[in-house]
Design a protein around this motif. Structure first.
Motif, mmCIF file in Angstrom:
data_model
loop_
_atom_site.group_PDB
_atom_site.id
_atom_site.type_symbol
_atom_site.label_atom_id
_atom_site.label_comp_id
_atom_site.label_asym_id
_atom_site.label_seq_id
_atom_site.Cartn_x
_atom_site.Cartn_y
_atom_site.Cartn_z
ATOM 1 N N THR A 158 -3.353 -3.466 -7.870
ATOM 2 C CA THR A 158 -1.978 -3.943 -7.705
ATOM 3 C C THR A 158 -1.124 -2.840 -7.100
ATOM 4 N N PHE A 159 0.028 -3.259 -6.550
ATOM 5 C CA PHE A 159 0.926 -2.270 -5.969
ATOM 6 C C PHE A 159 1.553 -1.391 -7.039
ATOM 7 N N TRP A 178 3.912 3.742 4.883
ATOM 8 C CA TRP A 178 3.750 3.077 3.592
ATOM 9 C C TRP A 178 4.640 1.846 3.475
ATOM 10 N N ALA A 179 5.874 1.948 3.954
ATOM 11 C CA ALA A 179 6.788 0.811 3.858
ATOM 12 C C ALA A 179 6.241 -0.399 4.598
ATOM 13 N N THR A 180 5.622 -0.174 5.768
ATOM 14 C CA THR A 180 5.051 -1.274 6.550
ATOM 15 C C THR A 180 3.860 -1.885 5.831
ATOM 16 N N VAL A 181 3.011 -1.053 5.248
ATOM 17 C CA VAL A 181 1.841 -1.567 4.514
ATOM 18 C C VAL A 181 2.286 -2.415 3.320
ATOM 19 N N SER A 197 4.549 -7.382 -0.628
ATOM 20 C CA SER A 197 4.866 -6.783 -1.924
ATOM 21 C C SER A 197 6.368 -6.811 -2.163
ATOM 22 N N ASN A 198 6.736 -7.108 -3.390
ATOM 23 C CA ASN A 198 8.144 -7.067 -3.775
ATOM 24 C C ASN A 198 8.602 -5.648 -4.088
ATOM 25 N N MET A 199 7.653 -4.738 -4.159
ATOM 26 C CA MET A 199 7.967 -3.348 -4.485
ATOM 27 C C MET A 199 8.161 -2.525 -3.205
ATOM 28 N N ALA A 200 8.931 -1.513 -3.329
ATOM 29 C CA ALA A 200 9.038 -0.516 -2.260
ATOM 30 C C ALA A 200 8.172 0.670 -2.646
ATOM 31 N N PRO A 201 7.566 1.348 -1.684
ATOM 32 C CA PRO A 201 6.717 2.493 -2.030
ATOM 33 C C PRO A 201 7.534 3.616 -2.631
ATOM 34 N N PRO A 202 6.979 4.338 -3.587
ATOM 35 C CA PRO A 202 7.698 5.488 -4.143
ATOM 36 C C PRO A 202 7.776 6.618 -3.125
ATOM 37 N N GLU A 203 8.608 7.587 -3.416
ATOM 38 C CA GLU A 203 8.718 8.754 -2.546
ATOM 39 C C GLU A 203 7.390 9.514 -2.534
#
Length: 306
Positions: free
Chosen positions: A184-185, A207-210, A216-222
């Motif tokens: 999972t994300f 990462w944001a594009t993937v 995904s409803n999540m945004a990638p962490p820093e």
């Protein structure tokens, strides 16, 4: 007509041509890396051998006599013929060379591991790799062939797709040692992410594009670390420092060998990829054609025109 043993030495004629062309013994000495008296001595030896005066000394310089003009014309003609003949001899004995331009990532992870096979098949063809971290400028490069990542549209150039883009997270097996499979994300976001910084115009995924292409409803962490060089990022991934984005054409060998693990559940693809790019108005040499045919077979693909 002068006999062979009466001809001035070739070096003296070179000195004469330089001085006559520049109309200055001092400038000729500088160009030839000699002293001015040495130039004067060489000129004097030619004049003595021919029994004529080649230069008239005038205020702050020299000028050619009629004999000097005649000798300059003959000397330049025959020196050029000699230089051209020697250059042809050098070229004849030199292996044909292909200049290939690409980025560091393709050169390091796809091309270099396979080049020994090309050298085995074509031992008389030399390869010069022009690798760049930034986008290759086709207008300024001297490459016979370019292998570029993008959409395949390069005005004034032919392009054929070599490898399609497919991207997924990759990490070292030791980073997952003892952990549950990442499915999972949320689980992916709990791992240290590594980021590749992109220059303007570069089209690599981030990462944001993937995350977005996977809905995904999540945004990638820093990211915990950022790199300006993809080769360094891959080394950090291999050493277990985090998760990076892997491009299938580039990291297949690491994944097949087990050095890296591909998190296939998060894979995304695009219409981009690596293209073989050649000048539109320039016929390819036989060595360049051989290289193009080899690179296609080495990557086991059927190239398609863009």
């Amino acid at each position: 007509m002068l006999e062979r043993d009466e001809l001035p030495p070739l070096q003296s004629l070179v000195v004469f041509e330089t001085a006559a062309r520049l109309l200055s013994f001092t400038a000729a000495a500088k160009e030839l890396n000699m002293t001015q008296p040495a130039v004067s001595q060489q000129i004097r030896s030619v004049e003595l051998a021919l029994g004529v005066t080649l230069f008239e000394r005038i205020y702050r310089g020299v000028r050619l006599t009629d004999e000097g003009h005649s000798l300059l014309k003959m000397t330049q003609k025959h020196l050029k013929e000699l230089r051209d003949a020697l250059q042809k001899m050098k070229q004849k004995n030199r292996h044909p060379r292909i200049n290939v331009a690409t980025d560091f990532a393709f050169a390091a992870f796809r091309l270099m591991p396979r080049l020994p096979e090309f050298r085995k098949q074509y031992p008389n063809i030399d390869i010069r790799i022009q690798a760049s971290q930034s986008e290759v400028d086709l207008a300024s490069t001297e490459a016979d062939i370019a292998i570029l990542f993008g959409d395949g549209h390069y005005q004034g150039y032919r392009s054929e797709k070599l490898l399609a883009e497919r991207v997924y997270p990759v990490c070292s097996p030791k980073l997952l040692d003892g952990k549950d499979p990442v499915g999972t994300f949320k689980e992916l976001s709990a791992l240290p992410l590594l980021k590749l910084n992109l220059e303007a115009g570069q089209q690599w995924m981030d990462w944001a594009t993937v995350f977005r292409l996977n809905n995904s409803n999540m945004a990638p962490p820093e990211p915990v670390m950022e790199f300006d060089n993809y080769t360094l990022l891959v080394q950090a991934v291999i050493s277990g420092q985090g998760v990076g984005l892997g491009w299938s054409p580039l990291l297949d060998d690491f994944i097949k060998s087990g050095v890296l693990v591909a998190l296939e559940d998060f894979a995304v693809a695009s219409e981009r990829g690596y293209y073989m790019v050649t000048p539109n108005q320039q016929a390819l040499s036989d060595p360049a054609i051989a290289f193009l045919q080899w690179i296609v077979s080495a990557n086991d693909v059927n190239p398609t025109k863009a």
